[in-house]
Design a protein around this motif. Structure first.
Motif, PDB file in Angstrom:
ATOM      1  N   CYS A   1      13.134   5.005 -26.936  1.00  0.00           N
ATOM      2  CA  CYS A   1      11.845   4.883 -26.254  1.00  0.00           C
ATOM      3  C   CYS A   1      10.758   5.572 -27.062  1.00  0.00           C
ATOM      4  O   CYS A   1      11.014   6.530 -27.774  1.00  0.00           O
ATOM      5  N   PRO A   2       9.519   5.104 -26.926  1.00  0.00           N
ATOM      6  CA  PRO A   2       8.412   5.755 -27.625  1.00  0.00           C
ATOM      7  C   PRO A   2       8.092   7.100 -26.991  1.00  0.00           C
ATOM      8  O   PRO A   2       8.482   7.385 -25.856  1.00  0.00           O
ATOM      9  N   ALA A   3       7.374   7.930 -27.736  1.00  0.00           N
ATOM     10  CA  ALA A   3       7.026   9.253 -27.233  1.00  0.00           C
ATOM     11  C   ALA A   3       5.937   9.194 -26.168  1.00  0.00           C
ATOM     12  O   ALA A   3       5.794  10.107 -25.357  1.00  0.00           O
ATOM     13  N   TRP A   4       5.133   8.127 -26.164  1.00  0.00           N
ATOM     14  CA  TRP A   4       4.054   7.965 -25.196  1.00  0.00           C
ATOM     15  C   TRP A   4       4.164   6.599 -24.543  1.00  0.00           C
ATOM     16  O   TRP A   4       4.667   5.647 -25.154  1.00  0.00           O
ATOM     17  N   ASP A   5       3.666   6.494 -23.317  1.00  0.00           N
ATOM     18  CA  ASP A   5       3.425   5.177 -22.726  1.00  0.00           C
ATOM     19  C   ASP A   5       2.327   5.290 -21.676  1.00  0.00           C
ATOM     20  O   ASP A   5       2.004   6.383 -21.199  1.00  0.00           O
ATOM     21  N   ILE A   6       1.732   4.157 -21.357  1.00  0.00           N
ATOM     22  CA  ILE A   6       0.764   4.084 -20.275  1.00  0.00           C
ATOM     23  C   ILE A   6       1.209   2.988 -19.315  1.00  0.00           C
ATOM     24  O   ILE A   6       1.819   1.998 -19.729  1.00  0.00           O
ATOM     25  N   THR A   7       0.927   3.187 -18.049  1.00  0.00           N
ATOM     26  CA  THR A   7       1.284   2.219 -17.024  1.00  0.00           C
ATOM     27  C   THR A   7       0.038   1.872 -16.219  1.00  0.00           C
ATOM     28  O   THR A   7      -0.614   2.770 -15.670  1.00  0.00           O
ATOM     29  N   TRP A   8      -0.304   0.586 -16.208  1.00  0.00           N
ATOM     30  CA  TRP A   8      -1.417   0.169 -15.364  1.00  0.00           C
ATOM     31  C   TRP A   8      -0.865  -0.548 -14.137  1.00  0.00           C
ATOM     32  O   TRP A   8       0.231  -1.098 -14.152  1.00  0.00           O
ATOM     33  N   SER A   9      -1.627  -0.509 -13.068  1.00  0.00           N
ATOM     34  CA  SER A   9      -1.168  -1.095 -11.820  1.00  0.00           C
ATOM     35  C   SER A   9      -2.340  -1.735 -11.091  1.00  0.00           C
ATOM     36  O   SER A   9      -3.500  -1.338 -11.257  1.00  0.00           O
ATOM     37  N   GLY A  10      -2.017  -2.715 -10.289  1.00  0.00           N
ATOM     38  CA  GLY A  10      -3.003  -3.383  -9.459  1.00  0.00           C
ATOM     39  C   GLY A  10      -2.335  -3.883  -8.198  1.00  0.00           C
ATOM     40  O   GLY A  10      -1.178  -4.313  -8.226  1.00  0.00           O
ATOM     41  N   GLY A  11      -3.041  -3.806  -7.078  1.00  0.00           N
ATOM     42  CA  GLY A  11      -2.433  -4.239  -5.826  1.00  0.00           C
ATOM     43  C   GLY A  11      -3.375  -4.097  -4.660  1.00  0.00           C
ATOM     44  O   GLY A  11      -4.600  -4.190  -4.797  1.00  0.00           O
ATOM     45  N   LEU A  12      -2.793  -3.835  -3.500  1.00  0.00           N
ATOM     46  CA  LEU A  12      -3.532  -3.752  -2.246  1.00  0.00           C
ATOM     47  C   LEU A  12      -3.168  -2.472  -1.512  1.00  0.00           C
ATOM     48  O   LEU A  12      -2.052  -1.972  -1.628  1.00  0.00           O
ATOM     49  N   ARG A  13      -4.140  -1.968  -0.759  1.00  0.00           N
ATOM     50  CA  ARG A  13      -3.899  -0.828   0.128  1.00  0.00           C
ATOM     51  C   ARG A  13      -4.442  -1.150   1.512  1.00  0.00           C
ATOM     52  O   ARG A  13      -5.541  -1.701   1.645  1.00  0.00           O
ATOM     53  N   PHE A  14      -3.649  -0.802   2.532  1.00  0.00           N
ATOM     54  CA  PHE A  14      -4.094  -0.822   3.916  1.00  0.00           C
ATOM     55  C   PHE A  14      -3.950   0.597   4.451  1.00  0.00           C
ATOM     56  O   PHE A  14      -2.938   1.262   4.204  1.00  0.00           O
ATOM     57  N   ALA A  15      -4.965   1.068   5.171  1.00  0.00           N
ATOM     58  CA  ALA A  15      -4.965   2.472   5.577  1.00  0.00           C
ATOM     59  C   ALA A  15      -5.507   2.634   6.986  1.00  0.00           C
ATOM     60  O   ALA A  15      -6.320   1.834   7.467  1.00  0.00           O
ATOM     61  N   GLU A  16      -5.037   3.695   7.629  1.00  0.00           N
ATOM     62  CA  GLU A  16      -5.546   4.130   8.934  1.00  0.00           C
ATOM     63  C   GLU A  16      -5.822   5.621   8.842  1.00  0.00           C
ATOM     64  O   GLU A  16      -4.951   6.407   8.462  1.00  0.00           O
ATOM     65  N   VAL A  17      -7.046   6.020   9.188  1.00  0.00           N
ATOM     66  CA  VAL A  17      -7.464   7.419   9.103  1.00  0.00           C
ATOM     67  C   VAL A  17      -7.980   7.856  10.473  1.00  0.00           C
ATOM     68  O   VAL A  17      -8.796   7.158  11.090  1.00  0.00           O
ATOM     69  N   ASP A  18      -7.501   9.004  10.937  1.00  0.00           N
ATOM     70  CA  ASP A  18      -7.941   9.562  12.214  1.00  0.00           C
ATOM     71  C   ASP A  18      -8.189  11.055  12.039  1.00  0.00           C
ATOM     72  O   ASP A  18      -7.409  11.743  11.373  1.00  0.00           O
ATOM     73  N   TRP A  19      -9.267  11.537  12.632  1.00  0.00           N
ATOM     74  CA  TRP A  19      -9.413  12.974  12.793  1.00  0.00           C
ATOM     75  C   TRP A  19      -9.983  13.287  14.168  1.00  0.00           C
ATOM     76  O   TRP A  19     -10.641  12.441  14.795  1.00  0.00           O
ATOM     77  N   ASN A  20      -9.701  14.501  14.633  1.00  0.00           N
ATOM     78  CA  ASN A  20     -10.095  14.935  15.965  1.00  0.00           C
ATOM     79  C   ASN A  20     -10.559  16.390  15.881  1.00  0.00           C
ATOM     80  O   ASN A  20      -9.943  17.210  15.186  1.00  0.00           O
TER      81      ASN A  20
END
Length: 405
Positions: free
Chosen positions: A238-257
């Motif tokens: 394996c090489p000494a360095w690598d980069i990983t790119w990513s793409g996708g979707l996020r669904f989220a629910e946020v609550d505070w009280n």
């Protein structure tokens, strides 16, 4: 929230169907077995884990020359066993085969995080006994670290480190304070006759579905196997360095009280105010991760990872107040919002076994426009807002165990 649950169920069903099809194919095809010598003349051979490695096989061991430009469509070092009749299945042709290398993986994180708002004023103490030297002290809610978690899994799509990954993350934090008698408290125009008990909690849930692709950088850590295969060169180089790119979707629910409980002089409830916020939304997510490897067969690495999400959804905020006569007043605001989310992780990883990886580090997460949004006027002579930002943030430690099978 309902959409995120449906997407999660669909992903699980899709991956389960692929496994069922692959097993059915294997029942009607017999796989031929071949030793290293039968493949040597063709320039490639199956490695110890089922991969095909290019190089010199005269020693009876299987080495990699560190390239990714050999047999089987440019994926000689990570090809998982060919197609039917070569120890693999028909799914290998489209990069979905099981082969003999780990394809499925699961991951679980323990998170120890705390919330951090750009402005979280709990109460103000004012000293006016000496008019020539009066001063105000602002006290903010101090959110505490709390145990949270993250888990998920995915499937590696054939060679060259492509994968589909699903992750669920939940982060929690809480804070409490007691405003002494004589303090100015939010939503109160006069100081209560007794202390005010203040508490707040935050709860975020996010569902991420990503495609990830790793790109090697530079030369391999070990490049020369020579006439005999040394321990350092066995298996993929394996090489000494690598980069990983990513793409996708996020669904989220946020609550505070956040709750203010003002106590009267007889320690009964005098007034109570409760404010809440809820956001549900989803949108695109992109990320980039860089990794530097160390040690024999790259068993250890350090990494830095960043992600950006843009979520479109509905946000609602409500303030409910009960006065000393038990008269209830409620204010509600709802609307569509676009919420940016930025995240950074840095840490260290180490291979425990060929199939397991342990990581630990520190994370930062900022949910823009989801902080405490109210604008109080504690008293006419006081300036109550010093920060016009509106961010809900998290920071803390994480420990992750990933296992492939």
């Amino acid at each position: 929230m309902k959409c995120s649950v449906v997407i999660t169920a669909a992903l699980v069903a899709m991956l389960a169907s692929l496994t069922t099809i692959d097993r059915a194919w294997g029942q009607v095809h017999s796989y031929a077995s071949s030793d290293a010598g039968s493949f040597a003349s063709s320039g490639f051979a199956p490695g110890p884990g089922g991969e095909f490695y290019t190089g010199d096989f005269s020693s009876g061991e299987f080495c990699s020359d560190g390239s990714c430009g050999g047999t089987n469509g440019g994926c000689a070092d990570c090809w998982d066993g060919g197609g039917p009749g070569y120890g693999g299945s028909w799914l290998d042709y489209v990069g979905l085969g099981d082969g003999n290398t780990p394809r499925w993986f699961v991951t679980a994180d323990y998170l120890y995080v705390r919330a951090s708002f750009s402005e979280a004023i709990a109460y103000i103490e004012q000293n006016i006994d000496d008019p020539a030297n009066s001063f105000d002290t602002f006290h903010e809610l101090n959110f505490q670290h709390d145990s949270s978690y993250r888990f998920g899994g995915g499937y590696k799509l054939g060679c060259c480190d492509e994968e589909i990954r699903f992750m669920f993350t939940r982060m929690n934090s809480y804070a409490s304070a007691i405003a002494p008698v004589g303090s100015f408290v939010a939503y109160e125009t006069t100081s209560p006759d007794g202390p005010t008990l203040i508490d707040a909690d935050v709860d975020t849930k996010s569902f991420d579905l990503d495609y990830r692709k790793t790109i090697p950088l530079g030369g391999p850590v070990c490049t020369d196997c020579g006439d005999t295969c040394s321990d350092a060169c066995c298996g993929p180089a394996c090489p000494a360095w690598d980069i990983t790119w990513s793409g996708g979707l996020r669904f989220a629910e946020v609550d505070w009280n956040r709750n203010y409980f003002a106590v009267g002089d007889a320690f009964e409830r005098f007034r109570e105010t409760n404010s809440t916020l809820n956001f549900d939304g989803g949108g695109p997510r992109v990320g980039l991760e860089g990794r530097r490897y160390f040690g024999k067969q790259n068993w250890c690495s350090v990494f830095l990872k960043g992600d950006i999400s843009v979520l479109l959804g509905q946000m609602s905020q409500q303030v409910q107040r009960i006065d000393e006569n038990n008269f209830v007043t409620t204010q509600t605001a709802r609307g569509r919002r676009i919420i940016p989310v930025t995240e950074i992780e840095a840490g260290l990883s180490a291979k425990l076994t060929k199939r397991s990886l342990l990581s630990a580090g520190y994370l930062f997460s900022a949910w823009h426009d989801l902080g405490f949004r109210d604008q109080f006027n504690f008293a006419t002579q006081l300036e109550s807002n010093y920060d016009d930002a509106n961010i809900l943030g998290f920071d803390g430690f994480f420990a992750r165990l990933e296992f492939g099978y």
